[in-house]
Design a protein around this motif. Structure first.
Motif, PDB file in Angstrom:
ATOM      1  N   GLU A  78       2.994  -5.292  -5.883  1.00 43.28           N
ATOM      2  CA  GLU A  78       2.237  -4.254  -6.537  1.00 43.28           C
ATOM      3  C   GLU A  78       3.059  -3.672  -7.658  1.00 43.28           C
ATOM      4  O   GLU A  78       2.566  -3.301  -8.683  1.00 43.28           O
ATOM      5  CB  GLU A  78       1.875  -3.189  -5.528  1.00 43.28           C
ATOM      6  CG  GLU A  78       0.854  -3.734  -4.545  1.00 43.28           C
ATOM      7  CD  GLU A  78       0.979  -3.118  -3.201  1.00 43.28           C
ATOM      8  OE1 GLU A  78       1.683  -2.113  -3.087  1.00 43.28           O
ATOM      9  OE2 GLU A  78       0.384  -3.622  -2.253  1.00 43.28           O
ATOM     10  N   GLY A 124      -6.321   2.263  -2.374  1.00 43.27           N
ATOM     11  CA  GLY A 124      -5.874   1.416  -3.481  1.00 43.27           C
ATOM     12  C   GLY A 124      -5.121   0.191  -3.006  1.00 43.27           C
ATOM     13  O   GLY A 124      -4.135   0.309  -2.284  1.00 43.27           O
ATOM     14  N   THR A 161       2.097   7.354  -3.610  1.00 42.50           N
ATOM     15  CA  THR A 161       2.529   6.529  -2.475  1.00 42.50           C
ATOM     16  C   THR A 161       4.018   6.749  -2.207  1.00 42.50           C
ATOM     17  O   THR A 161       4.851   6.607  -3.099  1.00 42.50           O
ATOM     18  CB  THR A 161       2.258   5.040  -2.769  1.00 42.50           C
ATOM     19  OG1 THR A 161       0.854   4.867  -2.866  1.00 42.50           O
ATOM     20  CG2 THR A 161       2.793   4.154  -1.654  1.00 42.50           C
TER      21      THR A 161
HETATM   22  C1  LIG Z   1      -3.455  -6.594  -0.433  1.00 43.05           C
HETATM   23  C2  LIG Z   1      -3.078  -5.150  -0.339  1.00 43.05           C
HETATM   24  C3  LIG Z   1      -2.559  -4.529  -1.443  1.00 43.05           C
HETATM   25  C4  LIG Z   1      -2.197  -3.188  -1.373  1.00 43.05           C
HETATM   26  N1  LIG Z   1      -1.718  -2.565  -2.489  1.00 43.05           N
HETATM   27  C5  LIG Z   1      -1.366  -1.268  -2.429  1.00 43.05           C
HETATM   28  C6  LIG Z   1      -0.888  -0.603  -3.569  1.00 43.05           C
HETATM   29  O1  LIG Z   1      -0.812  -1.170  -4.640  1.00 43.05           O
HETATM   30  N2  LIG Z   1      -0.508   0.672  -3.451  1.00 43.05           N
HETATM   31  C7  LIG Z   1      -0.596   1.370  -2.269  1.00 43.05           C
HETATM   32  O2  LIG Z   1      -0.243   2.529  -2.212  1.00 43.05           O
HETATM   33  N3  LIG Z   1      -1.077   0.756  -1.177  1.00 43.05           N
HETATM   34  C8  LIG Z   1      -1.464  -0.533  -1.237  1.00 43.05           C
HETATM   35  N4  LIG Z   1      -1.955  -1.140  -0.130  1.00 43.05           N
HETATM   36  C9  LIG Z   1      -2.141  -0.364   1.088  1.00 43.05           C
HETATM   37  C10 LIG Z   1      -3.537   0.229   1.101  1.00 43.05           C
HETATM   38  O3  LIG Z   1      -3.652   1.251   0.169  1.00 43.05           O
HETATM   39  C11 LIG Z   1      -3.895   0.801   2.427  1.00 43.05           C
HETATM   40  O4  LIG Z   1      -2.943   1.748   2.775  1.00 43.05           O
HETATM   41  C12 LIG Z   1      -3.995  -0.237   3.530  1.00 43.05           C
HETATM   42  O5  LIG Z   1      -4.611  -1.386   3.050  1.00 43.05           O
HETATM   43  C13 LIG Z   1      -4.820   0.308   4.638  1.00 43.05           C
HETATM   44  O6  LIG Z   1      -4.888  -0.616   5.663  1.00 43.05           O
HETATM   45  P1  LIG Z   1      -6.133  -1.585   5.898  1.00 43.05           P
HETATM   46  O7  LIG Z   1      -5.970  -2.695   4.959  1.00 43.05           O
HETATM   47  O8  LIG Z   1      -5.984  -2.000   7.296  1.00 43.05           O
HETATM   48  O9  LIG Z   1      -7.373  -0.795   5.635  1.00 43.05           O
HETATM   49  C14 LIG Z   1      -2.346  -2.489  -0.185  1.00 43.05           C
HETATM   50  C15 LIG Z   1      -2.868  -3.125   0.936  1.00 43.05           C
HETATM   51  C16 LIG Z   1      -3.249  -4.445   0.855  1.00 43.05           C
HETATM   52  C17 LIG Z   1      -3.816  -5.102   2.046  1.00 43.05           C
END
Ligand SMILES: Cc1cc2nc3c(=O)[nH]c(=O)nc-3n(C[C@H](O)[C@H](O)[C@H](O)COP(=O)(O)O)c2cc1C
Length: 883
Positions: A317, A581, A661
């Protein structure tokens, strides 16, 4: 000849006055010359520029003048001197003319594939004609030595050559007139066509300005030659020449400065470069979505990637964050929305066919490339058309040109039909140079495109590294190669899955949506989306923890009216769910994050946009279905100015809240993601082994290995601020924006309390979907503890949670425990990957249905009636727990 001598003195005075003007102008423009010309790569055109700017002025000073300051300056010395003086005029003109011809050729080759011979021929003839006339007049002119004052001498036309003399000025008149007509024709056409480029306007305005002055000087010279008495005929000769040199310098520098400014040139610090391990897989979306196969047919090149898929979120990211940061301001860059019309009466039939080249972006690149490509910059050319010609000449790069730069010493890559010099970027690439070198001298679009915002390169590479577009032949060759490229095993699998996937109406819940996505996603995309840290314990428990919470349903309550809507930070949301996000949505679908924006817009829910989105923040904002559709922004705080810049950008774009974050100061270790390239390579090797049996597969490539050995996480070490603190970071963010601030990544009760004390507007209990610290408590458990231990926190700020939410019942459990809303990451990525924006809408509808059903069965008519008493956490796991 005393009468001639006197008149020649007058000629000299005019000459000196003109010279003083030129020197003054050179001094005024010197800093521009340093900034926009010196600080770049040198090439033929640049050398010609210097010659043009300095040859004539230096020649005017005339080393021989030292000689004729001598008292014994003789007539024979004088006759040599005037030849020297005349020769400087011829050479000066010749230099400008060569540049013109060169540039004209570049332009014609670029635009018309060399078919515009008439223009080349006309300009060539005019050039030869003028050089010949000058040379002839030079040979016929006579020296007039002076006997008083300065021991100087001058050249004058012999009366018998009167008929020839005017030609010396008429030639430039014709030449410049032809050029301005062609310039106006070309630039006005493009402007009429809707092109608003500052550069094109500058080309036109400067061209007219240049022409008016130079034409006036040459006209005055012509009149003098025709009407003045002998000796005074050439009185404006030096004036006209010096004005031409001055004006050429001026317009060249002005154009170059305009080009640099209009591109918003920013030289990025190392930390702003893409992070290592940014797996830029192409194959994912071509394979996921057959409609985009033509667009990036080479996707899925075995091993095509710019980094590892293996990086952790933070790192991967992070890579995007870097790019994105730049992308924001792209919206302020000049936009060009036109298809160039035929220029200068030449055949442009082929251009229309090439499409790619002649799109708005292509032309903008052309004009920008003109300013950015030092070797082909519009050096002091005699006309503005030359500048335009040179501008378009950047399109003329052939595959052969690019192929020569295929090493770490000089590394060019083609991305979306444009050529970039990434040589100096190689050592900065977080994933190592090898991944880029794999595409050195070649087309890297397939590897680059699905995972970068469109203008990431523009924002991350200095303008002089944007070398311009490739020519028609190269575009066609790349297209052909892409069409003919054999598919990988993974692509074949995905293609089949796309055809066989169930209609959307048959998808009944988020888990089924995930199953479809798993099939239609490329292996790399799937590995990236689904992977989590280390043993993925937290990922699994995020989901399973919900199955340890049971309901105390209330009955005998009127629930015919049931409203699941709520407000999040004051923004209305149709259900208490928002999109958390998540990076790189384009990996799953070519429309990427815009699918989610539109789906949310239509369904009245809110999207949080990742710092590392694969579309620019501006593009996402533009995808909103209505102007007041709220958007939240997820922010990574970098060590340097970028976070601040990014916040200001999103504020300008109308985003409504910042989610900072805090759970990824370093990147987690996502092993499935790291393994992905190797798994794929093995798959292709296996297919190749079988190819002998008739299977058509691509020759497998070695997976790209991060030669730095630090993984994607290493990349983040340099860019993410590891010293976040309650004392510094929150006040800093408050000083940058008045938007509501939410802390994303709270993993324990203590930090929730500290956040409340810090005065932020909300907290998002999250462990990054299990992608960071493995064995971090499941988010719903942290929420449970917070409710139990510090219920006061809920009255100080809004509390949200994400991680493992897959059902409406999960949402209800979180709301009962006091959450205002819950976030979902992967489910939205999967929905948009499998079905685009309709998938997103469907997912929201499914959740709404489940939430309303659950609320009714629980006895709650609205979200405020969901209370802690309705849930109980048990210390046993249901036999058939989720997962
Ligand atoms: C593929 C992917 C990319 C993610 N990218 C970010 C990101 O760029 N910034 C961030 O704060 N969290 C990121 N997250 C975390 C998500 O914001 C979120 O906290 C998380 O997906 C929640 O869990 P869930 O996938 O089980 O709903 C990402 C999660 C995934 C799966």
């Amino acid at each position: 000849m005393p009468f001639l001598e006197k008149k020649c003195d007058q000629c000299r005075y005019i000459g000196f006055a003109s010279y003083a003007f030129l020197i003054y102008d050179h001094l005024l423009t010197f800093s521009d010359e340093v900034n926009y010309v010196w600080k770049g790569r040198k090439g033929l055109i640049i050398y010609l520029f210097f010659l043009n700017r300095y040859f004539f002025p230096l020649a005017f000073i005339e080393l021989p003048r030292a000689a004729y300051l001598s008292p014994d300056f003789s007539y024979s010395m004088c006759s040599h001197f005037v030849r020297y003086e005349g020769a400087t005029v011829v050479i000066s003109f010749g230099i400008a003319g060569i540049m013109m011809i060169l540039r004209e050729n570049f332009r014609v080759n670029a635009l018309y594939g060399g078919k515009c011979r008439p223009v080349q021929a006309i300009l060539g003839v005019l050039w030869i004609f003028q050089v010949a006339i000058y040379a002839q007049l030079l040979s016929m002119a006579q020296a007039v030595p002076r006997s008083h004052g300065i021991h100087d001498c001058s050249m004058f036309f012999n009366p018998k050559d009167q008929n020839w003399a005017p030609l010396s000025a008429v030639g430039p008149l014709i030449f410049d007139t032809a050029v301005i007509v062609l310039t106006i024709y070309k630039t006005c056409g493009t402007l009429r066509g809707g092109m608003s480029s500052t550069l094109i306007k500058t080309l036109l305005n400067d061209g007219i300005f240049y022409y008016v002055i130079v034409f006036s000087a040459n006209l005055a010279l012509t009149i003098m030659i025709v009407t003045a008495s002998p000796g005074l005929q050439n009185i404006l000769g030096q004036f006209a020449e010096l004005m031409t040199v001055t004006m050429m310098s001026r317009i060249t520098l002005h154009l170059r400065a305009t080009g640099a400014h209009s591109r918003g040139v920013v030289f990025l610090p190392d930390a702003d470069r893409p992070s290592p391990g940014d797996t830029r897989l192409l194959d994912s979306h071509s394979s996921n979505n057959p409609t985009c196969t033509a667009h990036s047919p080479s996707q899925g090149n075995s091993g095509i990637e710019l980094g590892h898929v293996s990086e952790s979120e933070g790192s991967r990211e992070g890579a995007h964050e870097n790019r994105e940061g730049r992308v924001n301001s792209a919206m302020y860059a000049p936009q060009v929305n036109f298809r160039p019309n035929s220029g200068i009466g030449c055949d442009i039939g082929n251009i229309g066919d090439t499409g790619d080249l002649m799109t708005a972006a292509g032309i903008e690149e052309v004009t920008n490339g003109f300013f950015s490509r030092e070797e082909k910059m519009p050096e002091a050319g005699p006309t503005i058309l030359s500048a335009l010609s040179l501008a378009t000449s950047t399109m003329a790069l052939t595959l052969g040109d690019v192929a020569q730069h295929d090493s770490s010493k000089s590394c060019w890559v083609i991305i979306q039909n444009k050529v970039y010099d990434v040589t100096e970027f190689l050592p900065e690439h977080p994933g190592g140079a090898n991944i880029i070198l794999k595409y050195a001298g070649k087309d890297a679009t397939a590897a680059y495109e699905p995972i970068h915002p469109p203008d990431a390169l523009e924002k991350n590479l200095p303008p002089e590294k944007h070398l311009g577009a490739i020519d028609v032949g190269a575009v066609q060759a790349i297209k052909k190669a892409n069409v003919e490229k054999k598919k990988t095993q993974d692509e074949l699998r995905v293609e089949k899955a796309q055809k066989e996937k169930p209609p959307l109406s048959r998808v009944l819940n988020a888990i089924e949506m995930e199953e479809v996505a798993k099939k239609v996603l490329s292996y790399k995309a799937w590995a990236y989306y689904s992977s989590a840290g280390d043993g993925e314990i937290t990922y699994a428990e995020n989901i399973r923890a919900f199955s340890r919470i049971f309901f105390h349903a209330r009955i005998m309550r009127p629930i015919s009216q049931c409203d699941p809507s709520t407000t999040i930070l004051g923004f209305k949301s149709s259900i208490p769910v928002f999109v958390s996000g998540a990076a790189l949505a384009k990996l799953g679908h070519p429309a990427g994050e815009a699918n989610i924006t539109r789906g949310c817009g239509r369904m009245g829910t809110i999207q949080m946009v990742s710092s590392h989105a694969s579309l620019s923040y501006a593009q996402i904002a533009e995808a909103r279905v209505r102007e007041d559709q709220p958007l939240f922004f997820q922010l990574y705080k970098h060590k340097d100015f970028r976070a601040e810049e990014r916040v200001r950008d999103v504020v300008r774009l109308g985003y409504n809240a910042i989610f900072l974050t805090v759970d990824a100061p370093v990147a987690g270790h996502r092993e499935r993601d790291i393994h992905a390239p190797f798994v794929l390579a093995e798959q292709e090797r296996e297919a190749e082994r079988q190819a002998g049996n008739g299977t058509e597969v691509d020759t497998p490539q070695e997976p790209d290995v991060d030669e730095k050995g630090e993984g994607t996480a290493g990349a983040m070490l340099n860019s993410i601020d590891r010293d976040l603190s309650w004392e510094k970071t929150i006040p800093w963010l408050r000083s940058v924006t008045k938007l509501p601030i939410v802390i994303k990544g709270i993993q324990c009760v203590e930090d929730a309390v500290l956040a409340a004390e810090a005065g932020v507007d909300g907290i998002l209990i999250s462990n990054h979907g299990g992608r960071q610290l493995d064995y971090s408590l499941p988010s719903i458990d942290v929420l449970y503890r917070l409710r139990k231990q510090r219920p006061d926190v809920f009255s100080k700020l809004e509390v949200y949670m994400d991680g493992g939410v897959r059902r409406g019942s999960d949402v209800l459990k979180a709301l009962c425990l006091g959450a205002t809303a819950v976030g979902m990451g992967r489910p939205f990525l999967y929905a948009q990957s499998a079905y685009g924006e309709e998938g997103v809408e469907r997912l929201i509808r499914i959740l709404e249905t489940e939430i309303v059903l659950g609320m009714r069965l629980l006895g709650a008519r609205n979200v405020s009636e969901l209370v802690p008493e309705m849930v109980e956490q048990v210390n046993w796991q249901p036999i058939i727990a989720k997962l």
